[in-house]
Design a protein around this motif. Structure first.
Motif, PDB file in Angstrom:
ATOM      1  N   UNK A  38       2.849  15.830  -0.134  1.00 14.02           N
ATOM      2  CA  UNK A  38       3.612  16.362  -1.270  1.00 14.02           C
ATOM      3  C   UNK A  38       3.365  15.555  -2.526  1.00 14.02           C
ATOM      4  N   UNK A  39       4.361  15.558  -3.378  1.00 14.40           N
ATOM      5  CA  UNK A  39       4.252  14.902  -4.674  1.00 14.40           C
ATOM      6  C   UNK A  39       3.995  13.410  -4.598  1.00 14.40           C
ATOM      7  N   UNK A  40       4.511  12.765  -3.566  1.00 14.96           N
ATOM      8  CA  UNK A  40       4.363  11.314  -3.459  1.00 14.96           C
ATOM      9  C   UNK A  40       2.895  10.916  -3.303  1.00 14.96           C
ATOM     10  N   UNK A  41       2.126  11.713  -2.590  1.00 19.14           N
ATOM     11  CA  UNK A  41       0.736  11.341  -2.335  1.00 19.14           C
ATOM     12  C   UNK A  41      -0.292  12.075  -3.164  1.00 19.14           C
ATOM     13  N   UNK A  42       0.130  12.848  -4.144  1.00 19.31           N
ATOM     14  CA  UNK A  42      -0.832  13.687  -4.874  1.00 19.31           C
ATOM     15  C   UNK A  42      -1.866  12.881  -5.652  1.00 19.31           C
ATOM     16  N   UNK A  43      -1.554  11.644  -6.021  1.00 16.88           N
ATOM     17  CA  UNK A  43      -2.504  10.822  -6.777  1.00 16.88           C
ATOM     18  C   UNK A  43      -3.442  10.015  -5.878  1.00 16.88           C
ATOM     19  N   UNK A  44      -3.238  10.076  -4.575  1.00 13.42           N
ATOM     20  CA  UNK A  44      -4.110   9.346  -3.662  1.00 13.42           C
ATOM     21  C   UNK A  44      -5.404  10.112  -3.443  1.00 13.42           C
ATOM     22  N   UNK A  45      -6.531   9.394  -3.313  1.00  9.27           N
ATOM     23  CA  UNK A  45      -7.755  10.089  -2.954  1.00  9.27           C
ATOM     24  C   UNK A  45      -7.718  10.397  -1.451  1.00  9.27           C
ATOM     25  N   UNK A  46      -8.667  11.153  -0.964  1.00  7.36           N
ATOM     26  CA  UNK A  46      -8.634  11.620   0.424  1.00  7.36           C
ATOM     27  C   UNK A  46      -8.661  10.475   1.442  1.00  7.36           C
ATOM     28  N   UNK A  47      -9.429   9.426   1.179  1.00  5.30           N
ATOM     29  CA  UNK A  47      -9.493   8.287   2.112  1.00  5.30           C
ATOM     30  C   UNK A  47      -8.157   7.555   2.175  1.00  5.30           C
ATOM     31  N   UNK A  48      -7.549   7.331   1.012  1.00  2.00           N
ATOM     32  CA  UNK A  48      -6.258   6.647   0.990  1.00  2.00           C
ATOM     33  C   UNK A  48      -5.172   7.519   1.637  1.00  2.00           C
ATOM     34  N   UNK A  49      -5.253   8.837   1.429  1.00  2.45           N
ATOM     35  CA  UNK A  49      -4.304   9.742   2.091  1.00  2.45           C
ATOM     36  C   UNK A  49      -4.419   9.628   3.604  1.00  2.45           C
ATOM     37  N   UNK A 100       0.512   0.209  -9.391  1.00  4.98           N
ATOM     38  CA  UNK A 100       1.716  -0.589  -9.569  1.00  4.98           C
ATOM     39  C   UNK A 100       2.998   0.211  -9.709  1.00  4.98           C
ATOM     40  N   UNK A 101       2.892   1.530  -9.762  1.00  7.07           N
ATOM     41  CA  UNK A 101       4.078   2.378  -9.930  1.00  7.07           C
ATOM     42  C   UNK A 101       4.577   2.828  -8.562  1.00  7.07           C
ATOM     43  N   UNK A 102       5.831   2.529  -8.237  1.00  9.39           N
ATOM     44  CA  UNK A 102       6.362   2.955  -6.940  1.00  9.39           C
ATOM     45  C   UNK A 102       6.759   4.432  -6.956  1.00  9.39           C
ATOM     46  N   UNK A 103       6.502   5.083  -5.840  1.00  9.09           N
ATOM     47  CA  UNK A 103       6.950   6.453  -5.598  1.00  9.09           C
ATOM     48  C   UNK A 103       7.534   6.459  -4.200  1.00  9.09           C
ATOM     49  N   UNK A 104       8.561   7.246  -3.997  1.00  8.72           N
ATOM     50  CA  UNK A 104       9.207   7.249  -2.691  1.00  8.72           C
ATOM     51  C   UNK A 104       9.479   8.682  -2.240  1.00  8.72           C
TER      52      UNK A 104
END
Length: 120
Positions: A38-49, A100-104
């Motif tokens: 969802x929104x928390x992981x949308x900025x992660x690339x596929x490997x980090x996801x 450095x920005x936390x998302x939860x």
């Protein structure tokens, strides 16, 4: 007589029965993305996801806090809650730090026939 001997092996080749098929085991279903999808992981690339999802699955399965670190500076912590009596489920919180920005995000996992599965 010789033609009779040759006819027998050829007759076996003309069988209409299909060849036996080897049983193929179904591949296990991959872990659900849960809050990472969802929104928390949308900025992660596929490997980090993939790293975050694997850590999330391990945390909800073990009931223990699990941390992970991606290849591009993103990292996170998954804190699973206790298993709910009778329901066979547990809530979890996944905190991800990107630049450095936390998302939860909060989700839930439940027991199934093959272990714990993230449901949200």
């Amino acid at each position: 007589m010789a033609s009779l001997l040759l006819a027998l092996p050829l007759a076996a080749c003309n069988s209409s029965a299909p060849p036996p098929v080897a049983a193929v085991a179904a591949a296990p279903e991959p872990p659900a993305p849960g809050v990472v999808g969802g929104g928390v992981g949308r900025e992660l690339d596929e490997k980090d996801k993939a790293v975050a999802i694997a850590a999330q699955q391990e945390a909800v399965s073990s009931g223990s806090v699990k941390s992970w670190k991606g290849g591009h500076g993103a990292y996170g912590f998954i804190t699973p809650g206790p298993e709910t009596a009778g329901a066979g489920c547990r809530d979890y919180t996944h905190k991800i730090f990107i630049n450095g920005r936390p998302q939860e995000g909060k989700g839930q996992a439940c027991k199934s026939g093959d272990g714990w599965r993230v449901t949200s």
